[in-house]
Design a protein around this motif. Structure first.
Motif, PDB file in Angstrom:
ATOM      1  N   SER A   2      46.720  33.773  35.064  1.00 38.82           N
ATOM      2  CA  SER A   2      46.469  32.498  35.739  1.00 38.82           C
ATOM      3  C   SER A   2      45.102  32.500  36.402  1.00 38.82           C
ATOM      4  O   SER A   2      44.578  33.543  36.794  1.00 38.82           O
ATOM      5  N   HIS A   4      42.609  30.803  39.460  1.00 36.08           N
ATOM      6  CA  HIS A   4      42.617  30.122  40.751  1.00 36.08           C
ATOM      7  C   HIS A   4      41.176  29.959  41.227  1.00 36.08           C
ATOM      8  O   HIS A   4      40.321  30.790  40.928  1.00 36.08           O
ATOM      9  N   ASP A  86      46.344  24.620  38.208  1.00 37.96           N
ATOM     10  CA  ASP A  86      46.690  24.844  39.611  1.00 37.96           C
ATOM     11  C   ASP A  86      45.588  24.259  40.494  1.00 37.96           C
ATOM     12  O   ASP A  86      44.471  24.770  40.534  1.00 37.96           O
TER      13      ASP A  86
END
Length: 334
Positions: A2, A4, A86
């Motif tokens: 992921s 960020h 996100d």
């Protein structure tokens, strides 16, 4: 993996860049994330060890709290040609390790007999608190694995040089021999050092650097002429509220209780009561205004309601001798 987005301090960026450019880099020189109990809530939170802070001589810039700012509605980031689903933004802010040490080391203090506990050598101290905190987080980790605090992270944090040099701000220290030094958590020493921090934050030169503090003091009427004594107490109380975000409730209460706010509290209460009374009057006046406006509007609508010209003309037609409309829908007689 992921992705960020985060706002990083320049020294962290320099450390990461140096590590990427060097094949052989000592582990101690690497920035490392640690999951530690939050000083106020005790819940597992994320912190970053910064091995090379800029212009730091006290060690307060060597540990950073990692916070996630989440948007109210779903958001995404556009990163070059990639879309990061996100929408959170990670922010890292430096904090004094004393706040973390207070929560971690106070688990060694007896809870029931009122004694101060026993002195322990540093290796024994680290091993015991690591085990206690790690075991205590198991229950929370059953519902959310991210709430697990590992003994390794506690041990790594307490083994850092700048952390060990800060332990004397939280513990009684006794030197037994040249090779043996023992430690014991001290509530009195903690309060003493917290009061030093409050004294620094309440200094006019420091307090007036924050627009938020100045606005709060002005809002409470403490910046007016003749309120110098109350202003000093107001600065102290605001300083306590600032560091309250990193203190357990009982320690915060003891810290606030160590100051005399007997003159300030009635003044603040009077200000709050006046604000509540004004808000109640404003709300009541607003409701009455809406009701009156609504009633007048309804009356005007009724007055303004007027039949069309066609209806008015039909009212004037002579209907004598005309058949009723219902007669067209009756059966014809045989």
């Amino acid at each position: 993996m992921s992705t960020h987005l985060a706002i990083l301090p320049l020294d962290i960026i320099d450390t990461l860049t140096t590590r990427l450019n060097q094949e052989d880099c000592h582990p101690d020189s690497a920035a490392r994330f640690l999951r530690l109990p939050h000083p106020r809530t005790g819940l597992a939170s994320l912190f970053l060890h910064n091995p090379h802070p800029q212009d730091d001589t006290t060690g307060t810039g060597r540990i950073l709290e990692v916070q996630a700012i989440s948007p109210t509605n779903a958001r995404s980031w556009f990163l070059e040609e990639e879309v990061v689903a996100d929408g959170k933004l990670l922010v890292m802010t430096p904090m004094d390790p004393i706040f973390l040490l207070v929560y971690i080391l106070r688990v060694m203090q007896p809870q029931h007999d009122g004694s101060k506990g026993n002195f322990r050598p540093m290796p024994d101290l680290i091993e015991e608190v690591s085990t206690i905190i790690s075991d205590a987080s198991e229950k929370d980790a059953q519902s959310d694995p991210s709430l697990k605090v590992s003994a390794d992270d506690i041990t790594s944090f307490l083994s850092l040089d700048f952390v060990q040099s800060s332990i004397q701000r939280v513990c009684d220290v006794k030197v037994i021999t040249e090779d043996i030094t023992v430690y014991r958590y001290s509530h009195d020493i903690v309060l003493e050092n917290l009061k030093r921090k409050v004294e620094r934050l309440s200094n006019p030169k420091i307090a007036e650097m924050s627009r938020t503090l100045v606005r709060n003091l002005a809002k409470d009427g403490l910046m007016d002429d003749g309120k110098e004594d109350l202003l000093e107490s107001g600065r102290i109380k605001l300083a306590c509220e600032l560091i309250s975000q990193y203190l357990p409730r009982d320690i915060l209460q003891d810290l606030i209780g160590s100051y005399d706010f007997s003159k300030l509290n009635p003044h603040l209460k009077a200000i709050r009561d006046e604000e509540l009374a004004l808000a109640a009057v404003t709300t009541d006046t607003g409701k009455r205004g809406k009701v009156a406006t609504g009633t007048a509007s309804d009356g005007n609508k009724k007055k303004k309601t007027k039949a069309s010209q066609g209806v008015e003309k039909l009212k004037k037609v002579n209907v004598v001798g005309m058949s009723k409309l219902s007669t067209f829908f009756t059966k014809k007689s045989a």
